[in-house]
Scaffold this active site. Sequence first.
Site, PDB file in Angstrom:
ATOM      1  N   GLY B 103       0.814  -1.209   0.000  1.00 44.42           N
ATOM      2  CA  GLY B 103       0.000   0.000   0.000  1.00 44.42           C
ATOM      3  C   GLY B 103       0.837   1.242   0.000  1.00 44.42           C
ATOM      4  N   CYS B 104       0.163   2.351   0.184  1.00 47.61           N
ATOM      5  CA  CYS B 104       0.803   3.658   0.171  1.00 47.61           C
ATOM      6  C   CYS B 104       1.701   3.806   1.398  1.00 47.61           C
ATOM      7  CB  CYS B 104      -0.287   4.724   0.179  1.00 47.61           C
ATOM      8  SG  CYS B 104       0.283   6.381  -0.061  1.00 47.61           S
TER       9      CYS B 104
END
Lengths: 131, 105
Positions: B103-104
């Site tokens: 993810g980010c």
Amino acid sequence: MSLVSVKHEGGCVFSVEARGYRMVADTPPGWPECSNKGPTPPEMLVASLATCVGIYLARYMREAKLPYEGFTIDAAYSKAENPDRIGSIAIDVNLPEELPEARKKALIRVAEHCTVHNTLRQPPEVSIEIK
Amino acid sequence: MSTVEFKGKTYEVDEDGFLQEPEKWGPEFAEALAGSEGIQELTEAHWKVIRFLRDYYQQFQVAPMIRKLSKETGMSLKEIYQLFPTGPAKGACKLAGLAKPTGCV
């Protein structure tokens, strides 16, 4: 409400300005073009929630004449996928003195009514245009 | 892909140090990587977190949310981050041999 202006400063560094106050956002080591000059955007979002909770709690505890000087807040988040996002946020409010359970429940209710918490509960409409 | 060698064993890890062959995990893997996560010595408190992460992951095939980890181990968020300075997702999950969180930032 003020305009929040963000400027690309090279790499992954962005300066943020709101009402004359300035902050910097960046990415941590391990990311391409990272220079680690500031918190990440998700960290800023979590910090926004934690500080908003803090403001509401401080005001409430002051009015309720509860001991609150120097209280601290720790916040952490977990990621989720599909799409990439913050999946959960945990907040610990550390009070200078132990309070009865009923008081603690009241504080949680106050915290859950802060503006940022309300915003996360009821997401705003966000529109993006390219100029 | 790179390898980590410790006490005569070799582990394949990705570019961030996450174990690629989960079946090869053993306590010595956590010991091997502790230093790179800013941990001088793995204490019983560290193992409590690692054991819970592994048990939860084996049951649900996903890492627990941070609040679940805090509640089940009886540790505050601050205590967990003091134990694992790089954080529960990167530090504790890595030592526990879990898959890399994606993810980010």
